[in-house]
Design a protein around this motif. Structure first.
Motif, PDB file in Angstrom:
ATOM      1  N   ILE A  42       0.835  -1.203   0.000  1.00  0.00           N
ATOM      2  CA  ILE A  42       0.000   0.000   0.000  1.00  0.00           C
ATOM      3  C   ILE A  42       0.870   1.253   0.000  1.00  0.00           C
ATOM      4  CG2 ILE A  42      -1.590   1.348   1.434  1.00  0.00           C
ATOM      5  CD1 ILE A  42      -3.048  -1.224   2.081  1.00  0.00           C
ATOM      6  N   ALA A  43       1.964   1.247   0.769  1.00  0.00           N
ATOM      7  CA  ALA A  43       2.863   2.410   0.792  1.00  0.00           C
ATOM      8  C   ALA A  43       3.467   2.655  -0.590  1.00  0.00           C
ATOM      9  CB  ALA A  43       3.966   2.194   1.823  1.00  0.00           C
ATOM     10  N   ARG A  46       0.858   4.297  -2.819  1.00  0.00           N
ATOM     11  CA  ARG A  46       0.697   5.712  -2.478  1.00  0.00           C
ATOM     12  C   ARG A  46       1.878   6.533  -2.973  1.00  0.00           C
ATOM     13  NH1 ARG A  46      -1.861   4.941   3.619  1.00  0.00           N
ATOM     14  NH2 ARG A  46      -4.061   4.985   2.960  1.00  0.00           N
ATOM     15  N   GLY A  94       1.393   7.328  -6.440  1.00  0.00           N
ATOM     16  CA  GLY A  94       0.167   8.044  -6.756  1.00  0.00           C
ATOM     17  C   GLY A  94      -0.905   7.186  -7.385  1.00  0.00           C
ATOM     18  N   LEU A 121      -5.762   2.472  -4.531  1.00  0.00           N
ATOM     19  CA  LEU A 121      -5.609   1.199  -3.815  1.00  0.00           C
ATOM     20  C   LEU A 121      -6.552   0.163  -4.424  1.00  0.00           C
ATOM     21  CD1 LEU A 121      -5.360   2.417  -0.101  1.00  0.00           C
ATOM     22  CD2 LEU A 121      -3.582   2.198  -1.833  1.00  0.00           C
ATOM     23  N   SER A 165      -4.007  -1.776  -9.674  1.00  0.00           N
ATOM     24  CA  SER A 165      -2.779  -1.028  -9.386  1.00  0.00           C
ATOM     25  C   SER A 165      -1.678  -1.960  -8.902  1.00  0.00           C
ATOM     26  CB  SER A 165      -3.051   0.053  -8.334  1.00  0.00           C
ATOM     27  OG  SER A 165      -3.951   1.023  -8.812  1.00  0.00           O
ATOM     28  N   ARG A 212     -12.365  -0.358  -1.270  1.00  0.00           N
ATOM     29  CA  ARG A 212     -11.539   0.796  -1.634  1.00  0.00           C
ATOM     30  C   ARG A 212     -11.957   2.048  -0.850  1.00  0.00           C
ATOM     31  NH1 ARG A 212     -12.212   0.143  -6.555  1.00  0.00           N
ATOM     32  NH2 ARG A 212     -13.869   1.635  -6.966  1.00  0.00           N
ATOM     33  N   PRO A 260      -5.953   1.136   5.874  1.00  0.00           N
ATOM     34  CA  PRO A 260      -6.536   1.106   4.528  1.00  0.00           C
ATOM     35  C   PRO A 260      -6.782  -0.323   4.074  1.00  0.00           C
ATOM     36  CG  PRO A 260      -4.185   1.540   4.418  1.00  0.00           C
ATOM     37  CD  PRO A 260      -4.549   1.543   5.876  1.00  0.00           C
ATOM     38  N   CYS A 286      -7.103  -2.767   0.624  1.00  0.00           N
ATOM     39  CA  CYS A 286      -6.771  -2.818  -0.800  1.00  0.00           C
ATOM     40  C   CYS A 286      -6.965  -4.237  -1.312  1.00  0.00           C
ATOM     41  CB  CYS A 286      -5.318  -2.380  -1.020  1.00  0.00           C
ATOM     42  SG  CYS A 286      -4.772  -2.424  -2.743  1.00  0.00           S
TER      43      CYS A 286
END
Length: 464
Positions: free
Chosen positions: A29-30, A33, A36, A39, A43, A378, A391, A393
């Motif tokens: 997840i990091a 992010r 950009g 999640l 992606s 999401r 979060p 994902c």
């Protein structure tokens, strides 16, 4: 034989071992992010393969609860045994490697996989310092299946050796067996596959659980709390009921096919998946719909199992299904087309799993359900007082299925996968500094290599 020349030892073999894991095993997840990216599973699928797992704020690697340590240990042991000539691994959708040159019976192939499984169990238990369920190692070896664990006493003598000590070959072979003799592990691994139209969805909740410590805490509770035995027995019975309901659902699909109604299966699933689940009971009661009955059994069994899991969480003080996960699972279960949802594996905060059905006629079908659940995950914003603001994902994972009747587990992936691994390994070769966590990993892997090498040497000696 008497008078024969002694067999010379094999020449030294230099090996370079590189371990890299699929991105689905770890939380990225990091990384999303930082790039950009939203999640989403799409992606995650767009990221470079075999990324190095990132450490969280506490310094631990954030995992998704898919059994990464068991998979890596099983893959490493399999690669060593195959390279050292102790076994011949299956190829994708085909016979084991070198089968054309050295044909083997199916029984021998099964024995070799059983031996690999037993050795991987020994290595994984030694690395974790305990005898766990063994399910993740068994899944890494054999693929999708229903599992009943082996007795811990079977391998306990091996775990009692001094740390780092190579096991005596006779003791090791007694536990893991060989190509000519079955291993001592008495477990059950019954192949299982979800019927068409029922698919797996999983999400990373980016709050990983430390499985060994959670399992040890559960074991301690079972040993100290007098009421634990009864609660655990009810949990085991309910787990068996859920398994049986899934097998009945798969068997019902088999009857559809046998009766020449294969095309009607997905239509019936989509009709029921588009209903509110409470209507399945009406369908089953009034219309005698076998499929509605089967789906209702799976859903109810999963809900009752979760109730018992929460009772175990409260009694043991171990958050197997934490309150934050309960809210997420309940919201997921309310979506049309969701058959069941739960925390997989040892539980905790690391992931959620759902089984989904088509909830619209073709061509939307399963995609309609997947988009609905993905949107929920999401945009998930937990308002609970204990929420950790983690979060959610969706992970790009799917059920492991055999291809063309081939093996559904550990195997040689082929030249393309090998080239991918070499590219991923290239940046690692220049590293010399190791953090404490990676030092532990290296020491643990060194022990696995040593045990596997002892096993391979002993097996080769037995062949001669």
């Amino acid at each position: 034989p008497a008078g024969s020349e002694p067999v010379p030892p094999p020449p030294p073999l230099a090996l370079e071992v590189t371990l890299a894991a699929d991105n689905g095993f770890y939380s990225h997840i990091a990384e999303l992010r930082a790039r950009g990216l939203p999640l989403t599973a799409e992606s995650l699928a767009s990221l470079p393969p075999l990324l190095r797992p990132a450490a969280g704020d506490n310094g631990d690697v954030a995992k998704t609860g898919l059994g990464s340590s068991a998979t890596l240990v099983t893959s490493l042991v399999a690669a060593l045994l195959h390279t050292l000539g102790a076994i011949s691994l299956p190829e994708p959708g085909g016979p084991p490697a070198a089968a054309a040159a050295q044909p083997k019976s199916q029984e021998r192939e099964e024995r070799e996989l059983a031996m690999l499984h037993a050795l991987a169990q020994v290595c994984h238990c030694a690395a974790q310092g305990k005898v766990g369920s063994g399910f993740d190692v068994c899944a890494a070896t054999f693929g999708s299946h229903r599992y009943c664990r082996f007795s811990p006493a079977t391998i306990q003598p091996l775990l009692g050796l001094a740390e780092g000590a190579a096991p005596p070959p006779a003791l090791l072979l007694g536990a893991i067996g060989s190509a000519g003799r079955a291993p001592a592990l008495e477990h059950e691994a019954e192949p299982f596959q979800l019927p068409p139209g029922v698919e797996v969805m999983m999400a990373d909740v980016c709050c990983g659980a430390h499985t060994p410590s959670m399992v040890k805490s559960i074991q301690r509770w079972r040993g100290e709390d007098g009421a634990a035995k009864g609660l655990w027995s009810r949990y085991a019975s309910q787990s068996a009921r859920l398994q049986a309901s899934l097998r009945r659902l798969a068997a019902l699909h088999g009857r559809y096919v046998a009766d020449g109604r294969a095309a009607q299966w997905l239509e019936a699933l989509a009709r029921l998946g588009g209903m509110a689940p409470k209507e399945w009971f009406v369908e089953a009661s009034l219309d005698g719909c076998e499929l509605a009955t089967a789906l209702n059994e799976v859903r109810n069994a999963s809900l009752e199992l979760r109730t018992l899991v929460r009772s175990i969480s409260t009694a043991s003080g171990v958050p197997v299904e934490p309150a934050a996960q309960t809210r997420l699972l309940d919201a997921t279960m309310q979506q049309r087309g969701v058959l069941m949802a739960l925390v997989p594996g040892a539980g905790g905060h690391d992931a959620v799993l759902a089984l989904v059905l088509p909830s619209a006629p073709p061509p939307a079908g399963l995609l309609a359900t997947r988009q609905r659940v993905s949107s929920l995950w999401r945009g998930w914003d937990d308002k609970g007082a204990d929420a950790a603001a983690a979060p959610v994902c969706e992970l790009p994972v799917k059920e492991s299925k055999s291809v063309s009747g081939g093996h559904n587990g550990v195997r040689i992936e082929g030249a393309a996968a090998a080239a991918l691994l070499r590219r991923a390994a290239a940046p690692l070769r220049g590293e010399t500094a190791l953090s404490g966590g990676r030092q532990t990993l290296v020491v643990g892997l060194a022990a696995v290599v040593a045990v596997a090498a002892v096993a391979a040497a002993a097996l080769q000696l037995r062949k001669r």
